[in-house]
Design a protein around this motif. Sequence first.
Motif, PDB file in Angstrom:
ATOM      1  N   GLY A 135      -1.883 -42.802  94.464  1.00 47.54           N
ATOM      2  CA  GLY A 135      -2.455 -42.252  95.695  1.00 47.54           C
ATOM      3  C   GLY A 135      -2.152 -40.781  95.903  1.00 47.54           C
ATOM      4  N   THR A 155      -2.308 -37.131  96.701  1.00 47.93           N
ATOM      5  CA  THR A 155      -3.190 -36.351  97.553  1.00 47.93           C
ATOM      6  C   THR A 155      -2.601 -34.965  97.716  1.00 47.93           C
ATOM      7  N   GLY A 193      -6.216 -38.963  96.856  1.00 45.30           N
ATOM      8  CA  GLY A 193      -5.950 -40.359  96.526  1.00 45.30           C
ATOM      9  C   GLY A 193      -6.210 -40.705  95.074  1.00 45.30           C
ATOM     10  N   GLY A 247       1.272 -39.628  98.684  1.00 45.15           N
ATOM     11  CA  GLY A 247       1.268 -40.312  97.402  1.00 45.15           C
ATOM     12  C   GLY A 247       2.582 -40.142  96.671  1.00 45.15           C
ATOM     13  N   GLN A 269     -11.400 -36.921  93.246  1.00 45.84           N
ATOM     14  CA  GLN A 269     -11.113 -38.339  93.038  1.00 45.84           C
ATOM     15  C   GLN A 269     -11.456 -38.756  91.612  1.00 45.84           C
ATOM     16  N   SER A 281     -13.561 -47.846  96.123  1.00 42.21           N
ATOM     17  CA  SER A 281     -12.225 -47.594  95.571  1.00 42.21           C
ATOM     18  C   SER A 281     -12.256 -47.827  94.062  1.00 42.21           C
TER      19      SER A 281
END
Lengths: 308, 682
Positions: free
Chosen positions: B371, B373, B395, B432, B595, B667
Amino acid sequence: MSRFVVHRLWQGVIVVFCVVVVVFVLTRLIGDPVRVMLPLEATADQRALFEAQLGLDRPIWEQFLVFVGDAVALDFGDSLWQRRPAMEIIAERLPATLILTFSAIGLAVVVAVPLGILAALKPEGLFDRVVVLVSLIGLSVPQFWLGLLFIVLFAVQLGWLPTSGRGGVEHVILPALTLAIPAMTRIIMVVRSTMMDELNRQYVKTLRAKGLLEWQVVGVHALRNAAVPVLTLCGWELIRALSGYTVVVETVFAWPGLGLTAIQAIERQDLILLQAIVFVTAIIVVAVNLILDIVYKAIDPRIELKAA
Amino acid sequence: MTTTLPPAPTTLAAPPASEAEAPLLSVEGLTVDFYTRRGLVHAVRGVSFSLGKGAALGLVGESGCGKSVTSQAIMGLIHLPGEITGGDISWKGRSLLGPAAAAYRRQVCGGEIAIVFQDPMTSLDPLFSIGRQIGEVLVRHKGMEPAKARVRALELLDLVRINAPERRFRQLPHALSGGMRQRALIAMALASEPELLIADEPTTALDVTVQAQILDLLIDLRQRLGLAVLMITHDLGVVARLCQQVAVMYAGTVVERDRADAVLLRPAHPYARGLLRSTPALETRLDRLLTIDGQPPDLRRPPQGCAFLPRCARGTDSCRTRPPLGPKPGGTGGRVACWHPVTEPETVPAAASPAGGSAAVRPDPLVAVEGLTVHFPAGRDGLFGPRRVVQAVDGVSFTVRAGETLGLVGESGSGKTTTGRAILRRAPITRGDVRYRGQSITTLTGEPLRRLRRDMQLIFQDPYASLNPRMTVFDIVAEPLIVHGLAPDRRALRDQVVDLLALVGLPADAVTRHPHAFSGGQRQRIGIARALTLEPAFIVADEPVSALDVSIRAQVVNLMQDLQARLGLTYLFIAHDLAVVRHIADRVAIMYAGQIVELGDRDRVYADPRHPYTETLLAAVPPVDPRAEIRPTRPGEVPSPLAPPPGCRFASRCPLVTEQCRAAPPSLSPRADGHLLACWHR
C-alpha cells in the motif's frame, strides 16, 4: 491581471507600514531623540519643553498613532536644522534626484541594451571582446574619480559644460554621465550573458528553422525571454540611485539631491528630516518595485502570485 | 489507414540519370566540421543521398554519427563554430550553399523545407502563444494578414488533431503536454506548406503511447499532403513504420543505403547488422543480447580507412583504405560502404529458452511493499486556495523475491521512479509499509537507516549528470566505503576499487581519471561500480540504459545480467522501454498514474497482456520487422496527478470503459496462476 496588481499593491502598503514601524522604533525606543537633537549643555527645563513640543511626553502608543497619522498625511513636522517643514525641503530636493537618476539610468539602459545584444550575437568576436574590455574598465573606475575627471576635462579644460550646481540641461549632463557609466557596464554584462544563453536555447533554433528574419529572432523572441533578469538589474540600479547612492555624485557636482540632504540631516542630527527622507524613499522603492512586478507579469504571463 | 509497408518505388532507390526531373533534395559529398576547444571535429565526412518527391527516407544512426548535423546543414542552421567545408546540397536542382544562394535559401529553408526537432518541451518559445508562433510562419512565408493567419493557424491545429484548437491557440506552451507541443510544432512546420518535412528524432523525447500517436499523425499527413519526409532517428522501429528508404550512418558517413525492408531484413554492412542485432525485440527474448564491442571513433581523429574497422569481426587489411559507397549485393539497388559486405540473410537468433532468466530465484521476498503511497505538496491553488497534492504513488503493493529482477514499467508520470526512491527511503512515504528481509523499514532513522543503505543501492539514469565531474573515478567508487567508515588502508582500498572496476569491465588505469574522459556507456559502468562498492543485496536501477545508444545499451544490460548471476543480486529494474525489460526482467509490473495495473511473469505479460493499458503500451512499440502487423494506437494522455479520476485511472482512455470503471477503482487482485490485475472487465 487586476487581481495581481491589487495583490502587489497591498503587499507594498504592508512594506511601507513596516518601514514606518521600524523608523518609529529606531528613533523613539532605542535612542533618546531629545539627547540626540539637543546640545549636551541643555537644561532639564529645556529638555522638558522640547519633549512636549515633539509630543514625546505622551504614552508610547499615542505617540505611535500620531506618528502613523503624520506619515499618512505626509507631515513629519519642521526640520530642526532649517526650521521649516521637512516635506517642503524634500519637495525641493526630490525633483533634482529624480532628474539625475532617471536621466542617468535611462541613458545607461539605452546604451547598454543594444551594446549587450550586439556583443552576444558573436561571442568572442572582436566587437564582443572590445565591449567586455571597456565594460570591465568602466566597472573598475571609482565613481568620484570619474566625476573629477569629467570636470577637469569637459568643464575646466574644454569649458563646454558647467563644473557643478543645478541649472539647465547642461548641468545634468556630467553628473548623469558619471552615475550612468558603472550602471551601464553592469547592464551590458547582464544583457550580454542572458542574451547569449537565450540564443543558445533550442527554441531559437526552431525560430531560425522557421525562416524568421534574424531581427525577429533576436529582437522579438530572445530579447523578451532575456528581459526579466535585465529588468531586475535595471530596477536595482534605479532603486539604488533613488535611495541615496547618488551621494558621491551629488557631492562631487554639488548637486542638491536627496542623498546629499540625507547626509546633511545626519550630520546635523536632524531626526525629523531624516525620518521624512527615509519614509519618502521607502515609498519610491515600493512604487518602483510595484511597476517592475507589473512589467514582469506583462513580459512573462507565467509569473504567478505565489512566487512572491 | 493503410500503413503496411508498400513496395518501394524503384525511382527512389537510385534515380536514373536520364530522368529529366532532378530529385527534390540532393546531398552530395557533404562535409561539416566543428571548431571546438579540444580540436576540429569532423562531424560529417562525405554524406550523399537524394530524396524524391513524396518519398520517405530514414537517416539512422547512433549519437554522434552526424545525422542531426546533416539535417541542420540542409536547413541552413550550421553556424560557427560549425562550418560546411565541402560538398553540396541542392533543392530542385539548385544549390542551397554559398552566398550566391542566400535569397534562395531564405525562400526554401523554413518555407519549402520545414523541420521538427526532438524535444517539444524546449523547442517552443515559452513566452509567445501557440497561435502567435504558428501565425509568424504564415506571415513570413505566406505573406498573410494577421487575421487570415489566425484562421489558417486554427485549421493547422485541427489538422494535427489538437482538441479545442481555439483554446490551445491562445495558450502558452507550458499549458500543453509534450505530445500536444509536438503536434503544435508539426502544425508550425506545416504552416509554410513545405514539400519536405525533416523530422529530427521527433518522438524520442515522448512516451511510447504518445510516440505512436505522433507517428500515426506523420504517416497520415504524408499521405494526405504528399509530403516528402526525412526521418532522422536511432529507433529502427520508427524507420520500419514510416520509411521506404533507409540510410545508415556511422562516424559521419553513410555506410548503407537501401530500401527499408532490405536494410531491416538483410543488412549488408556489419555495423547495420550489429545495430539491428543489438536492438532488443519486443516479440522475442534472447538469453543474452548481441552487442557491438567497442565504441565509435573519436571524430577529431577519424580513421583513414573504414571507421568501423576496430569494432568489426570481418575486417582485413583492405579495410585500411576507406571503402566507397558501392553497389550492394542482393539486387535491391542498394549501396553499401564495405569491402566485405554480409551476404548471408539475417538469421533470426535462437528463440527464448523457456528457462531463461535469473538462475537462482529464491521464493522468499527480499523486499515487500504494501500500500505504498507517496504524496508531494504542490503549493496552493492561488494565495488562499486549497492545498494541492501530487499523488505520485497511490497504494502500490508488490514483492521482489531474492535473486530475481522485477521490471517496473510505466510512462513518465506513472510514479515508477518515486516508487523506487521510496523503497530506498529516499522519497517520503505518506502511507503504506516497505519491508526488507521481513523487517519494516518505513520508519527507520539514524544509524539503522544508514546500515540499511549499505544493503540497498541505486543506479541512476543519466551517466553524464550522476557522476561528480571534479572527482576521480577512484574517489567516486571508493566514496561509499569511506562514508560508511568501511574503508581499509589506502593500498587495500585501491585494490578493492580496481577489482570493482574490473568487475564492470573497466581497466585499472581508469582510477586516476575524471568522468569526462569516459563515454556514456563507460560512465554507466562507473555508476554500477559505485553501486556495488558496498556489496548490496538489492539494487534499484532507475532507467539505467535509457540514456545510452543501442549498441552500448546491450553491453550494459548484459553486464547487469552477468553481475546478477555472479553476485546473486536482486534488481528492481525501472524502465519505460518494454523491450529491454522483457529481456532482463523475470516478472513485470506495469504502472499507470501512480498505481500498478498488472503484475505477472514476464512471458505471460508480454504474450498475453490482460489489462487494456498493457495492451495499449505493447501495441504502441513500433516493431523493427517491416513485415510485422501494425496495431492500432489509442488516443489520450495520462491524467494529472494533481486530480486523478475517482475510479479507474485508465478509464478516460480505455475501450472497455463502463460506469463501474468511472465510479470505483478496481483493486489489484490475483487471477489464474498468480497473475495480478486491476481491471473490472478482465
